[in-house]
Scaffold this motif. Structure first.
Motif, PDB file in Angstrom:
ATOM      1  N   GLN A   1       0.832  -1.203   0.000  1.00 18.15           N
ATOM      2  CA  GLN A   1       0.000   0.000   0.000  1.00 18.15           C
ATOM      3  C   GLN A   1       0.867   1.253   0.000  1.00 18.15           C
ATOM      4  O   GLN A   1       0.648   2.179  -0.780  1.00 18.15           O
ATOM      5  CB  GLN A   1      -0.911   0.004   1.238  1.00 18.15           C
ATOM      6  CG  GLN A   1      -1.799   1.223   1.357  1.00 18.15           C
ATOM      7  CD  GLN A   1      -2.976   1.183   0.416  1.00 18.15           C
ATOM      8  OE1 GLN A   1      -3.923   0.465   0.654  1.00 18.15           O
ATOM      9  NE2 GLN A   1      -2.912   1.939  -0.662  1.00 18.15           N
TER      10      GLN A   1
ATOM     11  N   PHE B   1      -3.830   5.327   5.343  1.00 19.04           N
ATOM     12  CA  PHE B   1      -4.085   4.084   4.624  1.00 19.04           C
ATOM     13  C   PHE B   1      -3.541   2.895   5.426  1.00 19.04           C
ATOM     14  O   PHE B   1      -4.181   1.854   5.528  1.00 19.04           O
ATOM     15  CB  PHE B   1      -3.449   4.139   3.230  1.00 19.04           C
ATOM     16  CG  PHE B   1      -4.012   5.231   2.363  1.00 19.04           C
ATOM     17  CD1 PHE B   1      -5.052   4.970   1.489  1.00 19.04           C
ATOM     18  CD2 PHE B   1      -3.508   6.522   2.425  1.00 19.04           C
ATOM     19  CE1 PHE B   1      -5.582   5.977   0.691  1.00 19.04           C
ATOM     20  CE2 PHE B   1      -4.030   7.540   1.644  1.00 19.04           C
ATOM     21  CZ  PHE B   1      -5.074   7.268   0.774  1.00 19.04           C
TER      22      PHE B   1
ATOM     23  N   ASP C   1      -7.983   2.269   1.668  1.00 17.83           N
ATOM     24  CA  ASP C   1      -8.717   3.492   1.361  1.00 17.83           C
ATOM     25  C   ASP C   1     -10.198   3.397   1.714  1.00 17.83           C
ATOM     26  O   ASP C   1     -11.009   4.154   1.219  1.00 17.83           O
ATOM     27  CB  ASP C   1      -8.536   3.883  -0.101  1.00 17.83           C
ATOM     28  CG  ASP C   1      -9.038   2.833  -1.073  1.00 17.83           C
ATOM     29  OD1 ASP C   1      -9.574   1.796  -0.636  1.00 17.83           O
ATOM     30  OD2 ASP C   1      -8.882   3.062  -2.290  1.00 17.83           O
TER      31      ASP C   1
ATOM     32  N   SER D   1      -8.504   8.206   4.968  1.00 16.19           N
ATOM     33  CA  SER D   1      -7.869   7.914   3.673  1.00 16.19           C
ATOM     34  C   SER D   1      -8.571   8.666   2.555  1.00 16.19           C
ATOM     35  O   SER D   1      -7.915   9.220   1.659  1.00 16.19           O
ATOM     36  CB  SER D   1      -7.920   6.410   3.386  1.00 16.19           C
ATOM     37  OG  SER D   1      -7.320   5.688   4.418  1.00 16.19           O
TER      38      SER D   1
ATOM     39  N   TYR E   1      -7.126  11.380  -0.231  1.00 19.31           N
ATOM     40  CA  TYR E   1      -7.399  11.344  -1.670  1.00 19.31           C
ATOM     41  C   TYR E   1      -7.912  12.705  -2.142  1.00 19.31           C
ATOM     42  O   TYR E   1      -7.467  13.223  -3.170  1.00 19.31           O
ATOM     43  CB  TYR E   1      -8.455  10.290  -2.001  1.00 19.31           C
ATOM     44  CG  TYR E   1      -7.982   8.879  -2.202  1.00 19.31           C
ATOM     45  CD1 TYR E   1      -6.679   8.565  -2.573  1.00 19.31           C
ATOM     46  CD2 TYR E   1      -8.880   7.822  -2.053  1.00 19.31           C
ATOM     47  CE1 TYR E   1      -6.275   7.260  -2.773  1.00 19.31           C
ATOM     48  CE2 TYR E   1      -8.484   6.511  -2.250  1.00 19.31           C
ATOM     49  CZ  TYR E   1      -7.189   6.231  -2.613  1.00 19.31           C
ATOM     50  OH  TYR E   1      -6.804   4.923  -2.825  1.00 19.31           O
TER      51      TYR E   1
END
Length: 138
Positions: free
Chosen positions: A48, A65, A77, A82, A86
């Motif tokens: 990840q 994450f 995510d 998380s 983004y």
């Protein structure tokens, strides 16, 4: 698995793993002899982290994450923190895209101006004929 095997399977170095451990992103368990040991969950965490870094995320941006995976979620995510990262990253990328488009537009305008100012006669001669410069003839 030991640190060398984890590093090899994750496509990284033992030094990087120790660094991640020092930053709290990776937690090693210790054997009676003091050797670090890891499991498949640790490999998932590393994958990840590496994927996010490949996409331009800073190491600290990967923390939500990692925390999400550690909390038992199937994907890193699938947690609100998380998703917030983004969103911030997309906003950052949109800003960079806008900047690049502005630079491109400026360069395009400069090119058109420079081309319009070119003389329309024969190309100017840029080479220096050394025999002429030295005053000699062939």
């Amino acid at each position: 698995m030991r640190i060398g095997e984890l590093a090899e399977r994750a496509g990284t170095t033992t030094r990087t793993l120790r660094y991640y451990e020092s930053r709290g992103l990776l937690t090693a368990r210790r054997t009676d002899q003091g050797h670090r040991t890891y499991d498949e969950d640790d490999l998932r965490l590393l994958q990840q982290i590496r994927t996010l870094q490949d996409f331009g995320f800073e190491l600290e941006e990967t923390r939500p994450f990692v925390d999400c995976l550690r909390a038992g979620h199937p994907a890193g995510d699938s947690c609100p923190a998380s998703i917030a990262v983004y969103r911030r990253k997309l906003t950052e990328l949109d800003g960079l895209i806008d900047q690049l488009q502005a630079v491109r537009a400026h360069l395009g305008a400069q090119l058109l101006r420079a081309e319009a100012e070119l003389p329309h006669g024969p190309e100017p001669r840029c080479e220096l004929d050394m025999t002429e410069a030295e005053g000699t003839t062939k």
